[in-house]
Structure formats: C-alpha cells, structure tokens
Design an enzyme around this catalytic site. Sequence first.
Site, PDB file in Angstrom:
ATOM      1  N   GLN A  13      42.996  37.816  28.864  1.00  0.00           N
ATOM      2  CA  GLN A  13      43.882  37.708  30.020  1.00  0.00           C
ATOM      3  C   GLN A  13      43.134  37.383  31.301  1.00  0.00           C
ATOM      4  O   GLN A  13      41.909  37.452  31.379  1.00  0.00           O
ATOM      5  CB  GLN A  13      44.658  39.015  30.203  1.00  0.00           C
ATOM      6  N   HIS A  30      44.107  37.468  35.922  1.00  0.00           N
ATOM      7  CA  HIS A  30      45.051  37.827  36.977  1.00  0.00           C
ATOM      8  C   HIS A  30      44.998  36.789  38.098  1.00  0.00           C
ATOM      9  O   HIS A  30      43.914  36.296  38.433  1.00  0.00           O
ATOM     10  CB  HIS A  30      44.733  39.208  37.555  1.00  0.00           C
ATOM     11  N   GLU A  72      41.073  44.536  40.109  1.00  0.00           N
ATOM     12  CA  GLU A  72      40.984  45.849  39.484  1.00  0.00           C
ATOM     13  C   GLU A  72      39.540  46.291  39.299  1.00  0.00           C
ATOM     14  O   GLU A  72      38.618  45.476  39.172  1.00  0.00           O
ATOM     15  CB  GLU A  72      41.714  45.864  38.140  1.00  0.00           C
ATOM     16  N   HIS A  95      39.051  38.027  30.890  1.00  0.00           N
ATOM     17  CA  HIS A  95      38.501  39.282  30.376  1.00  0.00           C
ATOM     18  C   HIS A  95      39.334  39.843  29.232  1.00  0.00           C
ATOM     19  O   HIS A  95      40.481  39.447  29.001  1.00  0.00           O
ATOM     20  CB  HIS A  95      38.364  40.322  31.491  1.00  0.00           C
ATOM     21  N   ARG A 120      48.366  35.967  29.769  1.00  0.00           N
ATOM     22  CA  ARG A 120      47.668  36.177  28.503  1.00  0.00           C
ATOM     23  C   ARG A 120      47.526  34.874  27.723  1.00  0.00           C
ATOM     24  O   ARG A 120      48.407  34.024  27.756  1.00  0.00           O
ATOM     25  CB  ARG A 120      48.411  37.210  27.652  1.00  0.00           C
TER      26      ARG A 120
END
Length: 387
Positions: free
Chosen positions: A114, A116, A139, A253, A272
């Site tokens: 995935q 972001h 994150e 990642h 994804r």
Amino acid sequence: MIKDVGAVPTVTASGRATRVRLLSNPVKDYAWGSRSDLAALTGRPVPAPGPEAEMWLGTHPAGPSLLAGDGRSLADVVGADPLGQLGPATVARHGERLPYLMKLIAVAQPLSLQVHPSAEQAAEGHARGVYVDPWPKPELVCALTPFTALAGFRSAGQAAMLLARLCVPALEDVVSLLEAGSPVAALRALLERPEMVEQVVWAASAVHHPDYDLVVRLARRHPGDPACLAPLLLRRHDLAPGEALFLGAGVLHCYLDGFGVEIMGSSDNVVRAGLTAKPVDVEELLRVLDPGAIPLPVEARDGVYVTPSPEFRLRRVAVDGEVPLDGGLPRILLCVEGRVRADTLDLRAGESAFVPATHPPVTLSGYGLVFCAEPGPADQPGVRAAR
C-alpha cells in the site's frame, strides 16, 4: 475497566466542564490481526475468539473512541466544544478536528502492499470520490515487540540482482527497467503480469534466502497475486522495542509482523496494490507513489519521536515517580505497562485517557510506560494552514 472517580473538572470559556476522561476504544478485526497481542495487553483471555488487528484511539468517524461510562463518542465531545477540547492553537492550525489518530497495531500476517496520498492528492482525490478523507495519512510506527516492515524501494541495482538470480526469462524486462533506474515501471511490470507468478515463486522456493522465502510465504497466503513479488523491490526494516519508523506520503510499504503503537494523520486513505481481499487500485497507487520518498528511522529525543508531520507528535514516557506534562494540547494517553495515574485517574496496561487542551498541566505518577499522542509543534516543518 477502572472508572474515572474523583477527577476534578475544569471549566472552559464556554462554560463546559473538562477533565481527564477514560476512553473505550474500538478494535478492528481485520484478517491479518493477532489473536494474542491486544488480548494479552488488555488482560483478556488468550487466544481471542478471532483476529484483532487494530485498536483505534481518536475521533475518526470509522472508529471513534467513546468516553467510558458515558456512551458519548470523543468525536461528539470535540465537535460540541472544539475550542475547549482542542485549544485555540490547534483549532487555528488544523480546524475543529483532532488532527491525529493513535492506534495499537497487532500484525500476525502481512498487510496489503500500500501507499498513502499527500495532502494535495488526498484533497483532490476526495473531491473525485476516490478517497474517504480529504486529509493525508503520514504515519509513525513504534515497536512494542520486534516489528518488521517493508518500506521504500531498495537500490535499483540490488533489486535487479535479486530478480536476475532467479533466472526466469519472463523477468528479463523487469531487470532491464531496474538497471535503467525505473523502479516504478519495474513495479508496474510485476503487478500487471500475474501469469508469471507461479514460475517466479517456484524459482524463489529453490533458493534459500530471506527475501525469496518471503515471496514464497506471501504466495502461499495470496496465490496468483503478483504483489507477492514486490518485496524483491523493497527495503526491509527490523525494529526493536522502542524503535520507530516514519512513513510519509508516497512511500510504498507492507508491514510483515509485530506489535506496536502507531500515530498518524486522522485519515483512512489507503491505496492498495495487492496482498489483500480489500479493493485494489494499481493505477491510483502508481499515480501517487513517490519512488524518491524515503522511510525515516526515528530515534526518540528525550522520549519524543520528532517527525516532519504537523498533525502529530508521539511521546514515550517511562514513569517511575512523577512526570509532569504541560497543558495546552489535546492529548491521548495510552498505558502499555504497569499502572500509572494521570492526576486522579488510574490507568492500567491497555487503558487510555483523553486530556483536553484546557485542562491544567497533568502529572503522571506511579510506575509504568505511557505513550502520549499530541499535535505536532507549531514550528514543526511542513505546518500548513487549516482548511
């Protein structure tokens, strides 16, 4: 749970009482979750009846925390009194929303491959109906147990060597793309050709090496999924307890295993490419992927994990006696070891509390380990105006 008894409320300018409040947090039962980590931490029977992947602590609409013994969601409490709960500084910078989401993440099986989106990509994609939130999702994951992640592209030369060693003719063009310095084109070539997965996995199974072993492991769990080959392009990160890794926008990642604390922008925007039964969007992933984005190992400085993200900052507080925390910020406290008192509220392992920004400085006392989530400082790089 221990109830909030005797906590002394303060009063905001709006006349609403504020105090440190015990939280009740939702647990997500994603298939990759552990049946032991969260149950053991919170003192419940092990194994749990089913997988428990994440505990969410925050106000995100997909899983807001509740005030224990009250029934109101933290999102409703913040929405009813944003200035009192968040403080004027946080509202001015991030709007009338808690800008971060804290999680406990328990990885028993690898997550999806995935990425972001950035702030700009999230806003644009939300307007198109592609993303659930108009916010980015940077994150940080901090390990509670040994934690393993794949994140960021390894050097093109190393990836080309790993693929070439398998001696699979169908991989020759992928190797050439890597040798030409085009990792995204190489990733596309892998993801768009499921017909070669079986022969590559067969070749990988004949070579005893951790990178090839992982390909075989993923292929057993996701047969025929070309994303199981992507780890040959990615860097491996092994975190010891207390070590942390920051992932900004565009970093490809996949978390492999371990138990940790996560903090992120309050967003559920995930794109994804495979290794999941959830929706996959290879084109969107390749569009927002940034091959130059680097995952950043983060060392705590005086217990603080400093990142480029304005949405959050994470503190790891070892309590042995008394530890003061300044006021003025909306904080979530999560106890992961021992028994700690936040003013008059007791927290045991697995319990958490919300501290409004208008509450006076809090003193942590007792003995244990507490993670503290809060907005990033005003002088943190990357701070932008609230929408």
